[in-house]
Scaffold this motif. Structure first.
Motif, PDB file in Angstrom:
ATOM      1  N   TRP A 169      45.077  39.815  51.242  1.00 48.20           N
ATOM      2  CA  TRP A 169      44.541  39.025  51.260  1.00 48.20           C
ATOM      3  C   TRP A 169      44.986  38.446  52.810  1.00 48.20           C
ATOM      4  O   TRP A 169      46.199  37.023  52.508  1.00 48.20           O
ATOM      5  CB  TRP A 169      44.045  38.589  50.472  1.00 48.20           C
ATOM      6  CG  TRP A 169      43.321  39.359  49.239  1.00 48.20           C
ATOM      7  CD1 TRP A 169      44.022  40.136  48.479  1.00 48.20           C
ATOM      8  CD2 TRP A 169      41.891  39.734  49.292  1.00 48.20           C
ATOM      9  NE1 TRP A 169      43.401  40.396  47.510  1.00 48.20           N
ATOM     10  CE2 TRP A 169      41.799  40.739  47.898  1.00 48.20           C
ATOM     11  CE3 TRP A 169      41.056  39.363  50.285  1.00 48.20           C
ATOM     12  CZ2 TRP A 169      40.557  41.275  48.176  1.00 48.20           C
ATOM     13  CZ3 TRP A 169      39.699  40.488  49.985  1.00 48.20           C
ATOM     14  CH2 TRP A 169      39.413  41.544  49.428  1.00 48.20           C
ATOM     15  N   TYR A 170      43.827  38.174  53.923  1.00 47.63           N
ATOM     16  CA  TYR A 170      44.195  37.314  55.053  1.00 47.63           C
ATOM     17  C   TYR A 170      42.932  36.294  55.414  1.00 47.63           C
ATOM     18  O   TYR A 170      42.082  37.096  54.579  1.00 47.63           O
ATOM     19  CB  TYR A 170      45.090  38.269  56.234  1.00 47.63           C
ATOM     20  CG  TYR A 170      45.605  38.610  56.232  1.00 47.63           C
ATOM     21  CD1 TYR A 170      47.450  38.545  56.250  1.00 47.63           C
ATOM     22  CD2 TYR A 170      45.828  39.839  55.582  1.00 47.63           C
ATOM     23  CE1 TYR A 170      48.411  38.345  56.849  1.00 47.63           C
ATOM     24  CE2 TYR A 170      47.209  40.487  55.432  1.00 47.63           C
ATOM     25  CZ  TYR A 170      48.549  40.003  55.861  1.00 47.63           C
ATOM     26  OH  TYR A 170      49.544  40.321  55.997  1.00 47.63           O
ATOM     27  N   LYS A 171      42.992  34.758  55.315  1.00 48.87           N
ATOM     28  CA  LYS A 171      42.594  34.363  55.504  1.00 48.87           C
ATOM     29  C   LYS A 171      41.949  33.976  56.654  1.00 48.87           C
ATOM     30  O   LYS A 171      42.364  34.186  57.485  1.00 48.87           O
ATOM     31  CB  LYS A 171      42.096  32.931  55.367  1.00 48.87           C
ATOM     32  CG  LYS A 171      41.575  31.637  55.104  1.00 48.87           C
ATOM     33  CD  LYS A 171      41.789  30.350  54.845  1.00 48.87           C
ATOM     34  CE  LYS A 171      41.020  29.038  55.213  1.00 48.87           C
ATOM     35  NZ  LYS A 171      41.136  28.104  55.026  1.00 48.87           N
ATOM     36  N   PHE A 182      37.939  35.979  53.769  1.00 49.22           N
ATOM     37  CA  PHE A 182      39.307  36.617  53.702  1.00 49.22           C
ATOM     38  C   PHE A 182      38.644  38.436  53.839  1.00 49.22           C
ATOM     39  O   PHE A 182      38.244  38.503  52.727  1.00 49.22           O
ATOM     40  CB  PHE A 182      39.599  36.490  51.871  1.00 49.22           C
ATOM     41  CG  PHE A 182      39.785  34.829  51.267  1.00 49.22           C
ATOM     42  CD1 PHE A 182      41.249  34.522  52.498  1.00 49.22           C
ATOM     43  CD2 PHE A 182      39.100  34.100  50.914  1.00 49.22           C
ATOM     44  CE1 PHE A 182      41.581  33.265  51.796  1.00 49.22           C
ATOM     45  CE2 PHE A 182      39.382  32.444  51.175  1.00 49.22           C
ATOM     46  CZ  PHE A 182      40.356  32.925  51.420  1.00 49.22           C
ATOM     47  N   PHE A 233      47.367  34.421  48.788  1.00 47.95           N
ATOM     48  CA  PHE A 233      46.999  34.874  50.150  1.00 47.95           C
ATOM     49  C   PHE A 233      47.474  34.062  51.416  1.00 47.95           C
ATOM     50  O   PHE A 233      47.994  32.928  51.467  1.00 47.95           O
ATOM     51  CB  PHE A 233      45.173  33.754  49.649  1.00 47.95           C
ATOM     52  CG  PHE A 233      44.189  34.435  49.163  1.00 47.95           C
ATOM     53  CD1 PHE A 233      44.797  36.033  48.200  1.00 47.95           C
ATOM     54  CD2 PHE A 233      42.617  34.222  49.040  1.00 47.95           C
ATOM     55  CE1 PHE A 233      43.878  36.673  47.462  1.00 47.95           C
ATOM     56  CE2 PHE A 233      41.667  35.096  48.694  1.00 47.95           C
ATOM     57  CZ  PHE A 233      42.157  36.171  47.457  1.00 47.95           C
TER      58      PHE A 233
END
Length: 804
Positions: A353-355, A417, A487
């Motif tokens: 997961w990437y913000k 996200f 994250f």
């Protein structure tokens, strides 16, 4: 009796539609449903009653013969692969059409079309995870790279569609009649979508929960409660394995950026506890007959119609038999004249997961380093039965879809996200099984696996030539240590995956000295493997029990392997119960109930057989003790996970006075003994209520294994209270709703001997005697003879059909 059953089912279904607060959908028109010529009465048949000697199937190059044995298992004999898979599509649709379509509707986020708005949030999440997007890319991959496989998948779809086109209202599966809709045409896209659906069922991630735990516990506390390797690590690939390759370099950033606040989103659905599998192969030097023996039992939801559909598929070049996945080509777990293979889930974190930091509220661009990258938008139109369609806008970044944003499951407008997942990259898993079905040796097995990306699986192998092997196959990203555990900041290019582990450097072994290979969802490797490996859900008990038994056993027979698949020994209880009793100490003196239950536990042999009462007592006592230990940690409203059973027991045994056991909400200083006593008190309270209401607390009666229809509301189509033992963490991993969805044992001698069974039946029609006729055989640990058949074999033939 069949008519009574169907009438009751109809009554229950309609009553649910009227009475419950979230009905299954619009009430079906009663006149067509009750029509004696077309309604549900017409589904009260068994397939041999309506069998035809000849059927027309267009686009064949030669006639195809289908021989059904006494268990309704079809054996398809075709002259080439195109005809073979066209016939497989038709035959599978004959018996499992509703199941095939229902599962692909679920994978596409289209359940609202048939049950109404109750499924809207489920459909939204499915769309946002990008399963349909992944299937689109998979189809494009085949179109551009493998037209031969695509042609076979299209032949399968043609067979399905020819069956749909000649399907009368009378023979329409009963679920269509109750839910009031008709099947639509199949396609190559749907077969690929089904394989993506399996990825979603089997792959989990805990990035959200670990991100929160990192803030709550700190680095030291997190590492203490959640070590990445257990003290007793018995990995899939034997620890003695020497890695004879030069690994690719991975560069870890000097500084790492993680979200700086707690995250309150609802996590994605994860594989349900009990989802797992066993497989192993033993070399001829350990078997009585000198032949390799292979065993496989995937653990999944226990559903009707069953997840698997058994078939034999034959051309002049090969004959393969085993478990097929309705909607997909070929055999998934099985054997041919030369080899056998099986699969277990290779639990490994494959979703990150990437913000995302958007430039403005339009979300048309997002920060990436010093640049603003353009976003893509995918409008998801979700049709809802009886209502207007719902439009959901999903933003796609180069990482993948933005699953969480201000419009979906977040209490913060600035939380966005994106999900990065190998399912969103083109791949060709279908080719793996087409090639594996024809494989003759270890080299062919490896060539087949070179096409396989997701979901990652442990592929066990054995051959008549004497080889045994295990390969952990999937498309695994190159990661620095702990990458993807939390994250990450999508604006920082250093957070990117740095490529992929080469397939020939995935963990594998061939003919290890110990004489066996095995997997049971445990750690894949020991710490000497040069790449970072992580998952939150590794198994710690089944694997050690299997490996201990395989190390001990000699002169192994097929019956020995059947017995091991059905082994009920509770290794966790054998390690934990002495700890519980020791910590209880003098506090065990108390009520007559406590003395009675402790007496039963003290004399227990740790086998979770169906008539055992101590297994029931132990499962409650340990669960209630663990609940007490981690209650304060779990009390936060934020998504987290708690330490697993293995780590909990280790802490209780080695550090019973550790501060983790202290309840911060009290002035006293608690240790592990406090929680053990709380757990015992809870056990007595639970048992007092159970005995008063139910009486018998033997394990089978308490566990109540249920084989449930895919639509839970259709309870009369389910089978409850199956009398069988086992449980989570036990080799016979049969819980209340999960367990061995397929058991197979194959001895690879000059004449291959094969045995298999699954908890259901070949038919998807609840009115058929072949709908659930395998369940008692499965529950008793028994098997069907699964040997290959020839077209002219006469014994055990139910009927034959020729496609012209």
């Amino acid at each position: 009796m069949k008519y009574v059953s169907f009438f009751l089912t109809l009554a229950v279904s309609v009553a649910l539609a009227i009475l419950v607060s979230r009905p299954i959908g619009q009430i079906p028109p009663l006149a067509p449903l009750l029509d004696p010529n077309h309604g549900f009465w017409q589904n009260s048949y068994s397939e041999d009653q309506i069998a035809k000697e000849e059927l027309s199937l267009e686009n064949l190059s030669a006639p195809v013969e289908v021989v059904y044995d006494e268990n309704l298992i079809p054996h398809i004999f075709a002259q080439n692969e195109q005809d073979l898979y066209r016939a497989q599509g038709y035959v599978t649709a004959q018996h499992r059409l509703w199941q095939m379509e229902f599962q692909t509707l679920a994978a596409a986020g289209r359940i609202s079309e048939i049950v109404g708005s109750r499924a809207l949030e489920l459909d939204r999440m499915t769309r946002r995870k990008g399963l349909a997007y992944g299937a689109d890319l998979g189809l494009k991959f085949l179109e551009e790279n493998d037209p031969e496989t695509l042609a076979l998948v299209e032949a399968y779809a043609d067979g399905v569609n020819q069956y749909i086109d000649q399907l009368s209202d009378a023979r329409l599966p009963v679920e269509y009649k109750i839910l009031n809709y008709r099947p639509e045409h199949w396609s190559a896209y749907k077969s690929l979508l089904l394989l993506k659906y399996m990825s979603d069922m089997l792959v989990g991630d805990r990035d959200l929960e670990y991100t929160n735990l990192r803030k709550i516990l700190g680095e030291a506390g997190l590492n203490k409660l959640f070590p990445e390797f257990p003290k007793e690590n018995d990995p899939v690939i034997e620890a003695e394995r020497v890695w004879d390759f030069t690994p690719l370099a991975v560069t870890k950033p000097d500084s790492l950026s993680y979200p700086d606040h707690m995250l309150a989103m609802n996590p994605l659905n994860q594989p349900i506890d009990g989802t797992g599998s066993n497989n192993w192969a033993v070399a001829g030097k350990k078997t009585k007959n000198g032949n390799p023996i292979l065993a496989n039992d995937p653990h999944l939801s226990l559903n009707l119609p069953s997840l698997w559909y058994s078939m034999q598929l034959s051309t002049p070049e090969h004959s393969v038999k085993g478990a097929t996945l309705p909607g997909a080509l070929g055999v998934i777990s099985g054997f041919n004249q030369h080899i056998a293979w099986g699969v277990t889930n290779a639990t490994k974190d494959a979703r990150d997961w990437y913000k995302i930091t958007f430039q403005d509220e339009s979300r048309k661009a997002y920060r990436y380093g010093n640049e603003w990258k353009p976003s893509q938008f995918r409008i998801e139109e979700i049709k809802i039965k009886g209502e207007e369609a719902f439009l959901d806008t999903v933003v796609y970044t180069h990482y993948g879809p933005v699953v969480y944003d201000q419009s979906f499951r977040s209490d913060r407008a600035d939380v966005n996200f994106a999900l990065k997942w190998t399912v969103h990259e083109g791949s060709n898993e279908q080719k793996t099984f087409i090639l594996m079905n024809k494989a003759k040796n270890h080299s062919d097995y490896n060539l087949a696996l070179d096409n396989y990306s997701a979901p990652a699986q442990n592929f066990v192998f054995a051959s008549k030539s004497g080889d045994i092997a295990m390969r952990i196959q999937g498309k695994f990203p190159l990661k620095w240590r702990e990458q993807g555990k939390f994250f990450m900041d999508g604006a920082d290019p250093r957070m990117e995956w740095q490529g992929y582990i080469p397939f020939d450097q995935n963990p594998s072994t061939l003919n290890p000295e110990r004489g066996f290979v095995s997997s049971a969802n445990q750690h894949p490797v020991d710490p000497s493997y040069p790449y970072y490996v992580f998952d939150n859900s590794y198994e710690h008990y089944r694997n050690r029990r299997i490996n201990r038994r395989l190390r001990e056993m000699e002169q192994i027979t097929v019956d020995d392997m059947k017995a091991l698949q059905f082994d009920d020994f509770n290794l966790q209880a054998s390690e934990a119960l002495p700890v519980l009793i020791k910590l209880l100490g003098s506090a065990q003196a108390g009520s007559p109930e406590a003395e009675k239950y402790l007496g039963e536990l003290s004399s227990w042999d740790f086998f979770a057989d169906p008539n055992q009462k101590a297994q029931t007592l132990y499962s409650i006592w340990f669960a209630e003790t663990a609940e007490s230990i981690w209650r304060e940690l779990r009390s936060t409203d934020l998504p987290i996970v708690t330490p697993n059973s293995y780590q909990t027991i280790d802490l209780m045994a080695s550090s019973p006075s550790d501060s983790v056991f202290d309840m911060k909400s009290t002035e006293a200083l608690e240790g592990a003994d406090y929680h053990v006593k709380v757990g015992l008190d809870s056990l007595i309270s639970i048992m007092n209520k159970w005995v008063a209401e139910e009486g018998d607390y033997s394990w089978a009666n308490y566990k109540r294994t249920t084989i449930q229809h895919l639509v839970p509301d259709f309870k009369p189509f389910s089978v409850g209270n199956v009398y069988t033992g086992g449980g989570s963490g036990i080799v016979n991993a049969t819980g209340s709703r999960h367990g061995a969805s397929w058991r197979m044992v194959v001895e690879l001698g000059n004449e291959i001997q094969a045995f298999g069974v699954y908890p259901g039946g070949q038919s998807g029609n609840p009115g058929s005697r072949f709908y659930d006729n395998f369940i008692s055989t499965w529950a008793n640990g028994e098997y069907l003879n699964f040997n290959l058949r020839t077209p002219d074999q006469q014994e055990g033939v139910l009927f034959k059909t020729t496609f012209n």
